[in-house]
Motif scaffolding. Structure first.
Motif, PDB file in Angstrom:
ATOM      1  N   ASP A   1       1.102  -1.326  -0.023  1.00  0.00           N
ATOM      2  CA  ASP A   1       0.062   0.475   0.167  1.00  0.00           C
ATOM      3  C   ASP A   1       0.259   1.204   0.582  1.00  0.00           C
ATOM      4  O   ASP A   1       0.502   2.521  -0.656  1.00  0.00           O
ATOM      5  CB  ASP A   1      -0.983   0.095   1.461  1.00  0.00           C
ATOM      6  CG  ASP A   1      -1.951   1.554   1.208  1.00  0.00           C
ATOM      7  OD1 ASP A   1      -2.877   1.050   0.541  1.00  0.00           O
ATOM      8  OD2 ASP A   1      -1.769   2.355   1.798  1.00  0.00           O
TER       9      ASP A   1
ATOM     10  N   GLU B   1       2.288   1.393  -3.068  1.00  0.00           N
ATOM     11  CA  GLU B   1       1.803   1.795  -4.547  1.00  0.00           C
ATOM     12  C   GLU B   1       0.630   3.689  -4.100  1.00  0.00           C
ATOM     13  O   GLU B   1       0.941   4.355  -5.016  1.00  0.00           O
ATOM     14  CB  GLU B   1       0.272   0.898  -4.585  1.00  0.00           C
ATOM     15  CG  GLU B   1       0.292  -0.561  -4.692  1.00  0.00           C
ATOM     16  CD  GLU B   1      -1.420  -0.890  -4.612  1.00  0.00           C
ATOM     17  OE1 GLU B   1      -1.539  -0.631  -3.848  1.00  0.00           O
ATOM     18  OE2 GLU B   1      -0.070  -2.546  -4.437  1.00  0.00           O
ATOM     19  N   LEU B   2       1.161   3.927  -3.072  1.00  0.00           N
ATOM     20  CA  LEU B   2       0.620   5.880  -2.547  1.00  0.00           C
ATOM     21  C   LEU B   2       1.838   6.121  -3.616  1.00  0.00           C
ATOM     22  O   LEU B   2       1.634   7.462  -4.247  1.00  0.00           O
ATOM     23  CB  LEU B   2       0.127   5.450  -1.265  1.00  0.00           C
ATOM     24  CG  LEU B   2       0.297   7.141  -0.744  1.00  0.00           C
ATOM     25  CD1 LEU B   2      -0.690   7.578  -1.363  1.00  0.00           C
ATOM     26  CD2 LEU B   2       0.343   6.957   0.834  1.00  0.00           C
TER      27      LEU B   2
ATOM     28  N   GLU C   1      -7.263   7.418  -6.731  1.00  0.00           N
ATOM     29  CA  GLU C   1      -6.840   6.230  -5.617  1.00  0.00           C
ATOM     30  C   GLU C   1      -5.657   6.712  -4.303  1.00  0.00           C
ATOM     31  O   GLU C   1      -6.131   6.316  -3.927  1.00  0.00           O
ATOM     32  CB  GLU C   1      -5.070   6.196  -6.262  1.00  0.00           C
ATOM     33  CG  GLU C   1      -5.745   5.339  -7.755  1.00  0.00           C
ATOM     34  CD  GLU C   1      -5.585   5.786  -9.093  1.00  0.00           C
ATOM     35  OE1 GLU C   1      -5.296   6.069 -10.009  1.00  0.00           O
ATOM     36  OE2 GLU C   1      -5.941   7.459  -9.198  1.00  0.00           O
ATOM     37  N   ILE C   2      -6.304   8.463  -4.073  1.00  0.00           N
ATOM     38  CA  ILE C   2      -5.801   8.474  -3.127  1.00  0.00           C
ATOM     39  C   ILE C   2      -7.108   9.500  -2.231  1.00  0.00           C
ATOM     40  O   ILE C   2      -7.668   8.484  -1.301  1.00  0.00           O
ATOM     41  CB  ILE C   2      -5.033   9.855  -3.403  1.00  0.00           C
ATOM     42  CG1 ILE C   2      -3.958   9.617  -3.919  1.00  0.00           C
ATOM     43  CG2 ILE C   2      -5.083  10.690  -2.259  1.00  0.00           C
ATOM     44  CD1 ILE C   2      -2.810  10.783  -3.851  1.00  0.00           C
TER      45      ILE C   2
ATOM     46  N   THR D   1     -10.284   7.489  -2.683  1.00  0.00           N
ATOM     47  CA  THR D   1     -10.340   6.523  -2.209  1.00  0.00           C
ATOM     48  C   THR D   1      -9.718   5.727  -1.230  1.00  0.00           C
ATOM     49  O   THR D   1     -10.188   4.103  -0.788  1.00  0.00           O
ATOM     50  CB  THR D   1     -11.345   4.973  -2.798  1.00  0.00           C
ATOM     51  OG1 THR D   1     -10.650   4.891  -4.055  1.00  0.00           O
ATOM     52  CG2 THR D   1     -11.808   6.769  -4.281  1.00  0.00           C
ATOM     53  N   ARG D   2      -9.155   5.632  -1.084  1.00  0.00           N
ATOM     54  CA  ARG D   2      -7.569   5.559  -0.254  1.00  0.00           C
ATOM     55  C   ARG D   2      -8.436   4.921   1.151  1.00  0.00           C
ATOM     56  O   ARG D   2      -8.643   5.515   1.640  1.00  0.00           O
ATOM     57  CB  ARG D   2      -6.377   5.580  -0.499  1.00  0.00           C
ATOM     58  CG  ARG D   2      -5.632   4.694   0.499  1.00  0.00           C
ATOM     59  CD  ARG D   2      -3.452   5.081   0.400  1.00  0.00           C
ATOM     60  NE  ARG D   2      -2.761   4.876   0.451  1.00  0.00           N
ATOM     61  CZ  ARG D   2      -2.738   5.747   2.335  1.00  0.00           C
ATOM     62  NH1 ARG D   2      -3.253   6.305   2.800  1.00  0.00           N
ATOM     63  NH2 ARG D   2      -1.460   4.731   2.883  1.00  0.00           N
ATOM     64  N   LYS D   3      -7.468   3.862   1.873  1.00  0.00           N
ATOM     65  CA  LYS D   3      -8.573   3.574   3.474  1.00  0.00           C
ATOM     66  C   LYS D   3      -7.638   3.985   4.661  1.00  0.00           C
ATOM     67  O   LYS D   3      -6.333   4.068   3.523  1.00  0.00           O
ATOM     68  CB  LYS D   3      -8.113   1.630   3.844  1.00  0.00           C
ATOM     69  CG  LYS D   3      -9.762   1.049   2.360  1.00  0.00           C
ATOM     70  CD  LYS D   3      -9.638  -0.374   2.913  1.00  0.00           C
ATOM     71  CE  LYS D   3     -11.009  -0.954   3.265  1.00  0.00           C
ATOM     72  NZ  LYS D   3     -10.967  -2.706   3.386  1.00  0.00           N
TER      73      LYS D   3
END
Length: 261
Positions: free
Chosen positions: A16, A19-20, A222-223, A225-227
């Motif tokens: 994670d 990817e971020l 992607e940012i 909705t990121r948990k």
């Protein structure tokens, strides 16, 4: 813009973080001339974690059970080579409803007795509620607010932010001569957020409802909705590796507070 992470984090959290980092680079690299990973430096400091911890304790100058201070300290050390003023995000979660336990303040839970919601709140947050602090908590919660969400946010803004989160960032950045500024804590923004309806801050299925809507034009999905998760440290690896003997030495010392309990 600086993005930091520990290369020896485990499993899905390691993926994670990687990817971020890629998403941030692709999104913002064309806007900022200064952008680097500094992987070599972080790995170098990571190997000397015992020395780093001793320095952090000295600069912190008081107990603080927040591993995020380690990450802030290491990042500040690198950032100090480039800038002397940085913007940080403290206050964003409190003002816009970023924590999961804020859902206790949603209308669907209004039927629950407030004393029960308080117990659940302190269980979820692990904030201590011993006799020493009982008066502080009572003063924060026994106030005339229309909803439970306003009470817990007021409590955290007045107590947790200044005495823990902001204090941690201020001390760790000041250790390297950096001034950390918190734009989310501008008093006009705070006043505006206090006026927001509950569902504009905390949704049933997402957090920071209004904040996410505003940033849809600026940030990729992607940012947005990121948990959410805290800054993950390889604590288990350290305690079973580089810090194993050091931990025993500190905890089992004759002057250790643990042995006096």
């Amino acid at each position: 813009m600086f993005v930091a992470g520990f290369g020896d984090a485990i499993g899905v959290f390691k993926r994670d973080a990687a990817e971020l980092q890629k998403v941030v680079e692709i999104t913002f690299a064309h806007r900022f001339a200064l952008f680097d990973r500094f992987e070599g430096k972080l790995k170098e400091y990571n190997k000397n974690i015992k020395e780093v911890l001793n320095k952090i304790v000295w600069y912190q100058d008081e107990p603080l059970a927040d591993g995020g201070g380690i990450a802030t300290f290491l990042t500040a050390k690198i950032v100090s080579n480039f800038v002397k003023v940085v913007l940080v995000g403290e206050g964003g979660d409190e003002l816009f409803g970023g924590y999961n336990w804020y859902k206790l303040g949603l209308p669907v839970f209004d039927f629950l007795p407030e004393y029960l919601k308080e117990k659940i709140y302190f269980y979820l947050t692990t904030f201590s509620r011993d006799k020493i602090q009982a008066k502080l908590f009572n003063n924060s919660f026994n106030i005339n607010h229309n909803d439970f969400l306003s009470k817990i946010i007021k409590f955290e803004i007045e107590n947790i932010l200044p005495n823990s989160l902001c204090m941690k960032v201020d001390k760790m950045t000041s250790a390297f001569g950096i001034e950390a500024r918190e734009p989310f804590l501008d008093y006009k923004l705070v006043e505006f957020c206090y006026s927001l309806p509950r569902l504009d801050r905390v949704g049933y299925f997402e957090s920071k409802v209004l904040f996410r809507k505003i940033l849809k034009l600026l940030l990729p999905p992607e940012i947005l909705t990121r948990k959410k998760h805290g800054f993950l440290l390889p604590t288990e690896k350290w305690l079973n590796g580089e810090l194993k003997s050091f931990t025993k030495e500190v905890l089992l010392d004759t002057n250790s507070h643990i042995l006096k309990i």
